[in-house]
Scaffold this motif. Structure first.
Motif: not given
Lengths: 112, 113
Positions: B76-83
Motif C-alpha cells: 500500500t502507498l498512502e499519501i497524507q494531506r494531499t496537495e
C-alpha cells in the motif's frame, strides 16, 4: 546522480517511414532497458541490453547499446500505426536494487 | 490474469485528504517498486521493497508519503494531506530476484482538487 536523456521528445512520421530514438546517460550503465507505453497505458518491457556494442532485433525493432555503454538507440523500420506510443529507455539505479532511472521518453505518432 | 494489479484505477480527492492505493504484484516476485509519472515525463522512482523490507526510498518523497508491504505480498502507498502537486499516475511494478525486468501494473491516476 545518474541521468538518462532521450531525444527527440516527439516524432511524427508517415506510416512506412523509419523511426529512431536515442538515449544518453551521464554515467556508464551496466545495462539498459527499453519500455513502450501506449497512450493511456502503462510501461511494458521490450528488451534489456547488457554487453558493450550489443545489437538485438525484435521483428522491425533494432536495439543497440553503445561501445562505451553510455548510449543506446531504438530503430523501427517501416513504422505501422500499432507502433504509436512513448518509448522509454531506463538505466539501473545507483544501487543493485533493480530500480530504474527512466528517461522522459520519445512519443511517436504515425500518420496512416 | 496473473499480472500486476492496482486498485483503485482512478481517485479524485480534495486537497488535504488522505488517500491509499494498493498494489498486488505477480505472485512469485519478491521485489516491488512504486513510481510516479506525470504527463510528458518518465516514471520517477519513489520506493522499493524486497519481500517485506523497504530497502530504498527516494529523497524526493516527502514525509506525507508512506508505503508498506506487511507480508511481503501486496503493498500500500498512502499519501497524507494531499496537495494539488500530488496529482499524477502512481505506478507499481514487480520483479523477481536477480532480474532487472520490471512488470508494471495499470497504475492509479490521482487527481487532487
Amino acid at each position: 546522480g545518474q541521468q538518462v536523456m532521450q531525444i527527440p521528445q516527439y516524432q511524427h512520421v508517415q506510416e512506412g517511414e523509419d523511426f529512431t530514438t536515442y538515449c544518453n546517460s551521464s554515467t556508464t550503465l551496466s545495462n539498459i532497458q527499453w519500455y513502450k507505453q501506449r497512450p493511456g497505458g502503462h510501461p511494458v518491457f521490450l528488451i534489456q541490453l547488457v554487453k558493450s556494442g550489443e545489437v538485438k532485433k525484435q521483428k522491425r525493432l533494432t536495439f543497440q547499446f553503445g561501445e562505451a555503454k553510455k548510449n543506446s538507440s531504438l530503430h523501427i523500420t517501416a513504422t505501422q500505426t500499432t507502433d504509436v506510443g512513448t518509448y522509454f529507455c531506463a538505466g539501473p539505479g545507483n544501487t543493485n536494487a533493480g530500480k530504474s532511472t527512466f528517461g522522459d521518453g520519445t512519443t511517436l505518432t504515425v500518420k496512416p | 490474469d496473473t499480472g500486476v494489479s492496482q486498485d483503485p484505477r482512478h481517485k479524485i480527492t480534495k486537497r488535504g485528504q488522505n488517500v491509499t492505493f494498493r498494489c498486488d504484484p505477480i505472485s512469485e516476485h519478491n521485489r516491488l517498486y512504486w513510481y510516479r509519472q506525470t504527463l510528458g515525463q518518465g516514471p520517477e522512482f519513489l520506493t522499493y521493497f524486497q519481500n517485506e523490507a523497504q530497502l530504498e526510498k527516494s529523497r524526493l518523497l516527502s514525509d506525507r508519503f508512506s508505503a508498506e508491504r506487511p507480508k511481503g505480498s501486496f503493498s500500500t502507498l498512502e499519501i497524507q494531506r494531499t496537495e494539488q502537486g500530488d496529482s499524477a499516475m502512481y505506478l507499481c511494478a514487480s520483479s523477481s530476484a536477480g532480474s532487472e525486468t520490471q512488470y508494471f501494473g495499470p497504475g492509479t491516476r490521482l487527481l487532487v482538487l
